[in-house]
Design an enzyme around this catalytic site. Structure first.
Site, PDB file in Angstrom:
ATOM      1  N   THR A 121      -2.060   5.776   0.555  1.00 42.15           N
ATOM      2  CA  THR A 121      -3.382   5.187   0.763  1.00 42.15           C
ATOM      3  C   THR A 121      -3.669   5.308   2.252  1.00 42.15           C
ATOM      4  O   THR A 121      -3.074   4.607   3.076  1.00 42.15           O
ATOM      5  CB  THR A 121      -3.434   3.723   0.310  1.00 42.15           C
ATOM      6  N   LYS A 137     -10.232   4.898  -3.812  1.00 44.28           N
ATOM      7  CA  LYS A 137      -9.226   3.850  -3.626  1.00 44.28           C
ATOM      8  C   LYS A 137      -9.793   2.698  -2.794  1.00 44.28           C
ATOM      9  O   LYS A 137      -9.468   1.526  -3.031  1.00 44.28           O
ATOM     10  CB  LYS A 137      -7.981   4.422  -2.956  1.00 44.28           C
ATOM     11  N   LYS A 193      -3.771  -3.361   5.882  1.00 41.77           N
ATOM     12  CA  LYS A 193      -3.941  -1.966   6.295  1.00 41.77           C
ATOM     13  C   LYS A 193      -5.070  -1.324   5.499  1.00 41.77           C
ATOM     14  O   LYS A 193      -5.959  -0.677   6.068  1.00 41.77           O
ATOM     15  CB  LYS A 193      -2.635  -1.192   6.075  1.00 41.77           C
TER      16      LYS A 193
END
Length: 288
Positions: free
Chosen positions: A97, A172, A240
């Site tokens: 990711t 995502k 993050k």
């Protein structure tokens, strides 16, 4: 079956690579810490290499699942990076990711070397990786995606090409935006039910059958009520991801007030010492 390489054997990458081996693929692995790679080979067979470049030698598909943009560049670029050792026509599939920006950057480098590139972040967490039922969101060229779709199926129950390079990462981001709001709402619901003197598990059982039901409620509601936060995806990693999507929102003009607020709430959880707690720990800050 294909000759493949897998770079990064963390809580996601290790099981994903294991499923590739179980399906009969010839797997060579690389991990920054060699003992983890040695342990993986002992458990699954295959081979390990000392550098990404060595790991990808002869591979038709190279998979990676590392921590962030910088980690990804470190295994892809440079004299010992994956792109230096991949054969023309092979494909790099990135399950990290990361930002859409780094996906586009690396795809350009790969293209110049005659290599394919697919950004393919996953959803489903550690349990999804271990059980081989991840959801994979991909960005890239259709003909490149067609080369890797079957192999990805070794650890995925759903895999779809969403558009050009970067589209997987952008999808995502949507996933994480939705999760952030859901987990905060569920946290407030559990907290309210406790303060109201209700049987929280009974409440969750009944409302999960209606419009409030969600994966988060089914899988995290009861453990949130019990104050247990050791079920996979950590707060540090969620922050993050939220940072990546908030940066992207600043670029594209999207308004994400709830996501920005939840990011601040996770910062409070970190300040409580909850860096490695799972994302359902949002409820803990309400119950201090």
């Amino acid at each position: 079956m294909a000759k493949v390489a897998f770079l990064g054997l963390g809580v996601m990458g290790g099981p994903m690579a294991g499923h590739l081996a179980k399906k009969g693929h010839d797997v060579t692995v690389y991990n920054r810490t060699t003992p983890k790679a040695e342990a993986w080979v002992k458990a699954h067979g295959g081979a390990f290499a000392a550098t990404p470049r060595e790991a990808v030698a002869g591979a038709e598909i190279v998979f990676a699942c590392v921590g962030n943009d910088d980690d990804l560049r470190s295994v892809v670029l440079g004299d010992d990076g994956a792109l230096a050792g991949m054969a023309a026509g092979s494909v790099f599939v990135d399950h990290t990711t990361a930002s859409a920006e780094v996906a586009r950057e690396l795809a350009e480098v790969a293209k110049a070397k005659g290599l394919g590139f697919i950004d393919a972040p996953v959803s489903g967490g550690q349990a999804g990786a271990e059980n081989g039922v991840l959801t994979v969101m991909c960005g890239g060229e259709p003909e490149t995606y067609a080369k890797v779709e079957a192999a990805i199926g070794a650890f995925a129950r759903a895999c779809r090409l969403m558009g050009p390079v970067g589209s997987g990462q952008l999808t995502k981001m949507v996933n994480q935006i939705c999760i952030a709001g859901l987990v905060q709402g569920l946290s407030e619901g559990v907290h309210f039910a406790k303060r109201a003197g209700l049987d929280v598990e009974a409440v969750l059982d009944v409302i999960s059958k209606g419009a409030a039901g969600s994966w988060q409620m089914e899988n995290r509601g009861k453990t949130m009520n019990q104050g247990k936060f050791d079920f996979g995806f950590a707060v540090d990693w969620m922050r993050k991801d939220l940072g990546i999507l908030l940066d992207e929102a600043r670029r594209n003009g999207a308004k994400l007030p709830v996501s920005a607020l939840v990011d601040q709430f996770y910062a409070e959880v970190q300040a409580m010492g909850g860096n490695r707690w799972d994302t359902s720990s949002l409820v803990a800050r309400l119950e201090r």
